[in-house]
Motif scaffolding. Structure first.
Motif, mmCIF file in Angstrom:
data_model
loop_
_atom_site.group_PDB
_atom_site.id
_atom_site.type_symbol
_atom_site.label_atom_id
_atom_site.label_comp_id
_atom_site.label_asym_id
_atom_site.label_seq_id
_atom_site.Cartn_x
_atom_site.Cartn_y
_atom_site.Cartn_z
ATOM 1 N N GLY A 262 0.776 -1.224 0.000
ATOM 2 C CA GLY A 262 0.000 0.000 0.000
ATOM 3 C C GLY A 262 0.815 1.285 0.000
ATOM 4 N N ARG A 263 2.146 1.181 -0.101
ATOM 5 C CA ARG A 263 2.968 2.389 -0.073
ATOM 6 C C ARG A 263 3.673 2.683 -1.398
ATOM 7 N N GLY A 264 3.602 1.774 -2.344
ATOM 8 C CA GLY A 264 4.346 1.931 -3.598
ATOM 9 C C GLY A 264 3.993 3.176 -4.367
ATOM 10 N N LEU A 265 2.708 3.414 -4.597
ATOM 11 C CA LEU A 265 2.313 4.597 -5.355
ATOM 12 C C LEU A 265 2.608 5.870 -4.569
ATOM 13 N N LEU A 266 2.490 5.808 -3.245
ATOM 14 C CA LEU A 266 2.846 6.951 -2.400
ATOM 15 C C LEU A 266 4.329 7.288 -2.569
ATOM 16 N N LEU A 267 5.190 6.274 -2.566
ATOM 17 C CA LEU A 267 6.621 6.506 -2.785
ATOM 18 C C LEU A 267 6.877 7.125 -4.156
ATOM 19 N N ILE A 268 6.227 6.601 -5.163
ATOM 20 C CA ILE A 268 6.434 7.108 -6.523
ATOM 21 C C ILE A 268 5.989 8.561 -6.619
ATOM 22 N N ARG A 269 4.806 8.872 -6.072
ATOM 23 C CA ARG A 269 4.320 10.262 -6.090
ATOM 24 C C ARG A 269 5.249 11.179 -5.313
ATOM 25 N N SER A 270 5.733 10.717 -4.176
ATOM 26 C CA SER A 270 6.516 11.571 -3.281
ATOM 27 C C SER A 270 7.947 11.803 -3.750
ATOM 28 N N LEU A 271 8.581 10.792 -4.317
ATOM 29 C CA LEU A 271 10.002 10.876 -4.622
ATOM 30 C C LEU A 271 10.330 11.242 -6.066
ATOM 31 N N SER A 272 9.369 11.138 -6.970
ATOM 32 C CA SER A 272 9.650 11.473 -8.367
ATOM 33 C C SER A 272 9.319 12.940 -8.628
ATOM 34 N N SER A 273 9.892 13.480 -9.695
ATOM 35 C CA SER A 273 9.544 14.851 -10.077
ATOM 36 C C SER A 273 8.202 14.887 -10.798
ATOM 37 N N SER A 274 7.829 13.787 -11.438
ATOM 38 C CA SER A 274 6.497 13.621 -12.023
ATOM 39 C C SER A 274 6.285 12.137 -12.303
ATOM 40 N N CYS A 275 5.025 11.756 -12.440
ATOM 41 C CA CYS A 275 4.704 10.353 -12.705
ATOM 42 C C CYS A 275 3.328 10.273 -13.335
ATOM 43 N N GLY A 276 3.028 9.116 -13.916
ATOM 44 C CA GLY A 276 1.725 8.927 -14.533
ATOM 45 C C GLY A 276 1.653 7.597 -15.253
ATOM 46 N N HIS A 277 0.643 7.485 -16.070
ATOM 47 C CA HIS A 277 0.475 6.285 -16.889
ATOM 48 C C HIS A 277 -0.179 6.686 -18.189
ATOM 49 N N ARG A 278 -0.053 5.823 -19.185
ATOM 50 C CA ARG A 278 -0.671 6.070 -20.492
ATOM 51 C C ARG A 278 -1.005 4.735 -21.128
ATOM 52 N N PRO A 279 -2.053 4.721 -21.934
ATOM 53 C CA PRO A 279 -2.365 3.477 -22.639
ATOM 54 C C PRO A 279 -1.336 3.229 -23.748
ATOM 55 N N THR A 280 -1.101 1.965 -24.037
ATOM 56 C CA THR A 280 -0.255 1.570 -25.158
ATOM 57 C C THR A 280 -1.063 0.619 -26.032
ATOM 58 N N GLN B 6 -0.497 -2.422 -26.513
ATOM 59 C CA GLN B 6 -0.583 -3.734 -25.876
ATOM 60 C C GLN B 6 -1.120 -3.684 -24.440
ATOM 61 N N GLY B 7 -1.340 -2.533 -23.858
ATOM 62 C CA GLY B 7 -1.806 -2.437 -22.473
ATOM 63 C C GLY B 7 -1.613 -1.039 -21.934
ATOM 64 N N LYS B 8 -0.601 -0.897 -21.048
ATOM 65 C CA LYS B 8 -0.319 0.427 -20.487
ATOM 66 C C LYS B 8 1.159 0.545 -20.164
ATOM 67 N N ALA B 9 1.580 1.798 -19.980
ATOM 68 C CA ALA B 9 2.917 2.124 -19.487
ATOM 69 C C ALA B 9 2.730 2.998 -18.257
ATOM 70 N N VAL B 10 3.416 2.647 -17.177
ATOM 71 C CA VAL B 10 3.420 3.458 -15.960
ATOM 72 C C VAL B 10 4.826 4.020 -15.851
ATOM 73 N N TRP B 11 4.956 5.314 -15.577
ATOM 74 C CA TRP B 11 6.252 5.964 -15.656
ATOM 75 C C TRP B 11 6.480 6.935 -14.503
ATOM 76 N N PHE B 12 7.753 7.260 -14.308
ATOM 77 C CA PHE B 12 8.127 8.348 -13.414
ATOM 78 C C PHE B 12 9.353 9.036 -13.990
ATOM 79 N N ARG B 13 9.569 10.261 -13.555
ATOM 80 C CA ARG B 13 10.750 11.030 -13.954
ATOM 81 C C ARG B 13 11.493 11.481 -12.700
ATOM 82 N N LEU B 14 12.799 11.514 -12.807
ATOM 83 C CA LEU B 14 13.663 12.073 -11.776
ATOM 84 C C LEU B 14 14.525 13.143 -12.416
ATOM 85 N N ALA B 15 14.662 14.265 -11.738
ATOM 86 C CA ALA B 15 15.510 15.339 -12.231
ATOM 87 C C ALA B 15 16.965 15.039 -11.898
ATOM 88 N N VAL B 16 17.853 15.656 -12.642
ATOM 89 C CA VAL B 16 19.274 15.566 -12.356
ATOM 90 C C VAL B 16 19.540 16.312 -11.054
#
Length: 154
Positions: A114-132, A134-144
């Motif tokens: 129950g903490r995975g998405l919270l970690l992703i939201r909290s520690l990444s500079s942005s995150c989201g998902h998009r349909p593909t 074949q299914g979907k892609a879930v992504w995050f970005r980290l700044a330099v």
């Protein structure tokens, strides 16, 4: 697609990798190792520890919450001048929980999940998902991380 492949890069990506992972828990350490290696070899300024942690969360979620089958999970790592973007592709079109805002209530401190998405939201500079296709892609970005904020190498 088996193995690691450098693929056509988006115009803003300095380097990009795509790897097919098994639909099993064995995918998590392989994904972490690829991210660690990609960031180290490119001497990239994104935080490797955070990138590994968030990648492990995305891959573990894909293994746990999508139906097993012959289709692999794919990991895409893109190193960009301003940071990195990491995506996990799976064959289930159902979107993950809400990555853009907190869910109602705090995770139960006694539960292992129950903490995975919270970690992703909290520690990444942005995150989201998009349909593909074949299914979907879930992504995050980290700044330099600026050089003056990086730990000194001994």
């Amino acid at each position: 697609m088996n193995g690691l492949a450098l693929h056509d890069r988006p115009s803003d990506a300095a380097a990009s990798w795509r790897i097919a992972l098994p639909h099993s828990a064995a995918a998590v350490p392989v994904a972490r190792a690829l991210v660690r290696t990609a960031l180290a070899e490119a001497e990239h300024g994104a935080d490797s520890d955070t990138a590994e942690l968030l990648t492990a969360e995305l891959v573990a979620n894909a293994v746990e919450h999508t139906p097993a089958g012959d289709a692999p999970i794919e990991l895409v790592v893109e190193l960009r001048p301003g940071g990195c973007q990491i995506e996990v592709h799976d064959h289930d079109p159902v979107p993950p929980g809400d990555l853009t805002r907190p869910s109602a209530g705090d995770p139960d401190p006694w539960q292992e999940h129950g903490r995975g998405l919270l970690l992703i939201r909290s520690l990444s500079s942005s995150c989201g998902h998009r349909p593909t296709e074949q299914g979907k892609a879930v992504w995050f970005r980290l700044a330099v991380i600026p050089p003056q904020w990086r730990p000194r190498q001994s």
